[in-house]
Design a protein around this motif. Structure first.
Motif, PDB file in Angstrom:
ATOM      1  N   ASP A 263       1.284   9.372  -2.534  1.00 33.51           N
ATOM      2  CA  ASP A 263       1.176   9.495  -1.077  1.00 33.51           C
ATOM      3  C   ASP A 263       0.598   8.228  -0.479  1.00 33.51           C
ATOM      4  N   ALA A 264       1.019   7.952   0.736  1.00 30.37           N
ATOM      5  CA  ALA A 264       0.526   6.763   1.433  1.00 30.37           C
ATOM      6  C   ALA A 264      -0.945   6.946   1.815  1.00 30.37           C
ATOM      7  N   PRO A 265      -1.753   5.891   1.625  1.00 28.89           N
ATOM      8  CA  PRO A 265      -3.136   5.981   2.113  1.00 28.89           C
ATOM      9  C   PRO A 265      -3.112   6.008   3.651  1.00 28.89           C
ATOM     10  N   GLY A 266      -4.187   6.476   4.253  1.00 30.36           N
ATOM     11  CA  GLY A 266      -4.274   6.548   5.709  1.00 30.36           C
ATOM     12  C   GLY A 266      -3.960   5.212   6.356  1.00 30.36           C
ATOM     13  N   GLU A 267      -4.631   4.195   5.900  1.00 36.00           N
ATOM     14  CA  GLU A 267      -4.263   2.850   6.357  1.00 36.00           C
ATOM     15  C   GLU A 267      -4.247   1.912   5.156  1.00 36.00           C
ATOM     16  N   ARG A 268      -3.681   0.707   5.375  1.00 29.22           N
ATOM     17  CA  ARG A 268      -3.534  -0.199   4.233  1.00 29.22           C
ATOM     18  C   ARG A 268      -4.912  -0.578   3.692  1.00 29.22           C
ATOM     19  N   PRO A 269      -5.146  -0.329   2.401  1.00 28.85           N
ATOM     20  CA  PRO A 269      -6.452  -0.671   1.843  1.00 28.85           C
ATOM     21  C   PRO A 269      -6.645  -2.184   1.753  1.00 28.85           C
ATOM     22  N   GLU A 270      -7.881  -2.581   1.533  1.00 28.13           N
ATOM     23  CA  GLU A 270      -8.177  -4.014   1.444  1.00 28.13           C
ATOM     24  C   GLU A 270      -7.462  -4.652   0.253  1.00 28.13           C
ATOM     25  N   ALA A 271      -7.481  -3.942  -0.879  1.00 30.54           N
ATOM     26  CA  ALA A 271      -6.786  -4.452  -2.069  1.00 30.54           C
ATOM     27  C   ALA A 271      -5.434  -3.764  -2.181  1.00 30.54           C
ATOM     28  N   PHE A 272      -4.388  -4.545  -2.031  1.00 25.17           N
ATOM     29  CA  PHE A 272      -3.037  -3.976  -2.156  1.00 25.17           C
ATOM     30  C   PHE A 272      -2.117  -5.074  -2.690  1.00 25.17           C
ATOM     31  N   LEU A 273      -0.913  -4.696  -3.093  1.00 21.55           N
ATOM     32  CA  LEU A 273       0.065  -5.683  -3.572  1.00 21.55           C
ATOM     33  C   LEU A 273       1.266  -5.687  -2.649  1.00 21.55           C
ATOM     34  N   ARG A 274       1.819  -6.870  -2.459  1.00 26.77           N
ATOM     35  CA  ARG A 274       3.081  -6.951  -1.717  1.00 26.77           C
ATOM     36  C   ARG A 274       4.233  -6.747  -2.701  1.00 26.77           C
ATOM     37  N   VAL A 275       5.386  -6.360  -2.188  1.00 25.63           N
ATOM     38  CA  VAL A 275       6.515  -6.134  -3.098  1.00 25.63           C
ATOM     39  C   VAL A 275       6.934  -7.398  -3.838  1.00 25.63           C
ATOM     40  N   ARG A 276       6.657  -8.567  -3.262  1.00 26.18           N
ATOM     41  CA  ARG A 276       7.058  -9.782  -3.971  1.00 26.18           C
ATOM     42  C   ARG A 276       5.984 -10.255  -4.953  1.00 26.18           C
ATOM     43  N   ALA A 277       4.865  -9.548  -5.031  1.00 21.97           N
ATOM     44  CA  ALA A 277       3.821  -9.927  -5.988  1.00 21.97           C
ATOM     45  C   ALA A 277       4.352  -9.756  -7.411  1.00 21.97           C
ATOM     46  N   SER A 278       3.939 -10.669  -8.282  1.00 21.61           N
ATOM     47  CA  SER A 278       4.416 -10.618  -9.662  1.00 21.61           C
ATOM     48  C   SER A 278       3.465  -9.799 -10.522  1.00 21.61           C
ATOM     49  N   LEU A 279       3.880  -9.568 -11.762  1.00 17.61           N
ATOM     50  CA  LEU A 279       3.010  -8.845 -12.694  1.00 17.61           C
ATOM     51  C   LEU A 279       1.690  -9.594 -12.890  1.00 17.61           C
ATOM     52  N   ILE A 280       1.740 -10.917 -12.815  1.00 20.16           N
ATOM     53  CA  ILE A 280       0.510 -11.711 -12.959  1.00 20.16           C
ATOM     54  C   ILE A 280      -0.477 -11.363 -11.847  1.00 20.16           C
ATOM     55  N   GLU A 281       0.045 -11.343 -10.604  1.00 21.83           N
ATOM     56  CA  GLU A 281      -0.839 -11.014  -9.481  1.00 21.83           C
ATOM     57  C   GLU A 281      -1.375  -9.592  -9.606  1.00 21.83           C
ATOM     58  N   ALA A 282      -0.512  -8.698 -10.112  1.00 23.48           N
ATOM     59  CA  ALA A 282      -0.955  -7.308 -10.285  1.00 23.48           C
ATOM     60  C   ALA A 282      -2.094  -7.245 -11.298  1.00 23.48           C
ATOM     61  N   LEU A 283      -1.943  -7.960 -12.414  1.00 19.45           N
ATOM     62  CA  LEU A 283      -3.003  -7.974 -13.433  1.00 19.45           C
ATOM     63  C   LEU A 283      -4.291  -8.498 -12.836  1.00 19.45           C
ATOM     64  N   ASP A 284      -4.136  -9.562 -12.052  1.00 17.10           N
ATOM     65  CA  ASP A 284      -5.290 -10.194 -11.451  1.00 17.10           C
ATOM     66  C   ASP A 284      -6.012  -9.252 -10.487  1.00 17.10           C
ATOM     67  N   LEU A 285      -5.217  -8.520  -9.720  1.00 17.97           N
ATOM     68  CA  LEU A 285      -5.819  -7.600  -8.752  1.00 17.97           C
ATOM     69  C   LEU A 285      -6.584  -6.482  -9.471  1.00 17.97           C
ATOM     70  N   PHE A 286      -5.996  -5.973 -10.557  1.00 22.19           N
ATOM     71  CA  PHE A 286      -6.710  -4.941 -11.319  1.00 22.19           C
ATOM     72  C   PHE A 286      -8.010  -5.505 -11.878  1.00 22.19           C
ATOM     73  N   LYS A 287      -7.936  -6.722 -12.376  1.00 23.60           N
ATOM     74  CA  LYS A 287      -9.116  -7.371 -12.957  1.00 23.60           C
ATOM     75  C   LYS A 287     -10.217  -7.517 -11.907  1.00 23.60           C
ATOM     76  N   CYS A 288      -9.838  -7.951 -10.709  1.00 20.25           N
ATOM     77  CA  CYS A 288     -10.839  -8.232  -9.669  1.00 20.25           C
ATOM     78  C   CYS A 288     -11.354  -6.971  -8.999  1.00 20.25           C
ATOM     79  N   SER A 289     -10.492  -5.976  -8.820  1.00 15.17           N
ATOM     80  CA  SER A 289     -10.875  -4.829  -7.999  1.00 15.17           C
ATOM     81  C   SER A 289     -11.482  -3.690  -8.806  1.00 15.17           C
TER      82      SER A 289
END
Ligand SMILES: Nc1ncnc2c1ncn2[C@@H]1O[C@H](COP(=O)(O)OP(=O)(O)OP(=O)(O)O)[C@@H](O)[C@H]1O
Ligand SMILES: [Mg+2]
Length: 326
Positions: A263-289
């Motif tokens: 389900d969609a969150p109420g509003e866009r959270p601070e940490a999110f990924l764009r559709v063009r984000a790569s697996l690298i960016e996704a890994l990085d976001l998990f690591k940081c958040s």
């Protein structure tokens, strides 16, 4: 569409900068010219707007040979960000950006609005910068003005020769992202030169890898990384294959595999990924958040949640493929 038909350029003294280059740049596509120093990237690019004329072969834009066109009119329809910046030193920032719109007969009001819009786009505060001269800017700021100038008249074709070359990694990434955002809204045909394979994979719909003036491979980033056409391409990719493979997989491309439900969150959270984000960016976001699942957005629209185990499965899959081939 830009068509290269067996294009060659030799300079005196036996230098063959480009040899029998045949390829097409599709309308709306970003084609990256990639290669080491001296491989013929700038020469290839400058033949499109006739700053250099081919010794043999033809270049057609929408079916018309560039050599049959008036070079000034031709260049007005092609934005060009020159390697090593090339701003007019005696003109202010605003005047530099306004050159082509003015030539196109835009009203002064429209020109000044456009100048401000372009400065904002490249992340420079208009009021701080419009009256400065190029000598009063840092190298990276000059380069941003170069990009703003190339895009100012909204030309359908844009040539960019290492436009982010002189920038620090943070600014560079920011500009790359802004450029990709912009590109997804206004589809232009872009020829983008770089010698950085990571930048090429990030920016390109397709990549043309050149070596000593010869096309080695013309492919999507993923094809290039997964299936190098020859030993040179393989060598060029170096020891970054795994990283590059991860980089070629974007949220959009893995969507069909993972489903990204939720389900969609109420509003866009601070940490999110764009559709063009790569697996690298996704890994990085998990690591940081420290999150166990992140929301993915296509511009403002929620697409789904990517749970961490799903991401790790995708990464393992990429690693598995690499192992099988070796
Ligand atoms: N005016 C010229 N006269 C003679 N040789 C030239 C001239 N311009 C370029 N060359 C040669 O043509 C080859 C290709 O040059 P080009 O500028 O296209 O390379 P490039 O791929 O853009 O390199 P870089 O990444 O260093 O910018 C090089 O060997 C270069 O020395
Ligand atoms: Mg060059």
């Amino acid at each position: 569409m830009i068509t290269f038909e067996r294009v060659s350029k030799s300079y005196g003294g036996g230098v063959e900068a480009v040899r029998e280059l045949t390829m097409e740049v599709a309308e709306g596509e970003t084609l990256v010219l990639l290669g080491t120093s001296g491989s013929g990237k700038t020469t290839t690019m400058k033949m499109v707007n006739r700053l250099i004329e081919p010794t043999a072969g033809r270049i057609l834009i929408n079916g018309r040979d560039v050599m049959q066109q008036d070079p000034i009119a031709l260049r007005r329809g092609i934005g060009y960000a020159i390697q090593h910046i090339g701003l007019f030193p005696h003109m202010t920032v605003a005047e530099n950006i306004a050159v082509v719109p003015r030539l196109g007969g835009w009203s002064p009001q429209r020109v000044s609005e456009r100048v401000e819009q372009m400065l904002a786009m490249v992340g420079l505060e208009p009021s701080d910068f419009i009256d400065r001269f190029p000598s009063q800017l840092s190298g990276g700021q000059r380069q941003r003005i170069g990009v703003a100038r190339a895009l100012a008249a909204d030309p359908p074709i844009v040539l960019m020769d290492e436009p982010f070359g002189a920038l620090d990694p943070i600014t560079r990434e920011q500009l790359q992202d802004e450029f990709l955002d912009l590109e997804s809204e206004i589809q232009k045909t872009i020829v983008f030169v770089t010698h950085d394979v990571f930048e090429a994979v990030k920016m390109g719909d397709r990549i043309a890898l050149l070596h000593e003036g010869q096309l080695q491979q013309l492919a999507t980033p993923r094809e290039l990384v997964e299936c190098p056409a020859n030993g040179f391409v393989d060598q060029f990719l170096g020891h970054h294959r795994f990283q590059l493979s991860l980089l070629t997989r974007t949220m959009r491309s893995v969507l069909p595999e993972v489903g990204l439900s939720g389900d969609a969150p109420g509003e866009r959270p601070e940490a999110f990924l764009r559709v063009r984000a790569s697996l690298i960016e996704a890994l990085d976001l998990f690591k940081c958040s420290g999150l166990s699942s992140v929301a993915v957005y296509d511009r403002q629209e929620f697409v789904g949640h990517l749970p961490k185990p799903q991401l790790l499965r995708l990464v393992a899959q990429v690693l598995g493929e690499t192992e099988t081939r070796a």
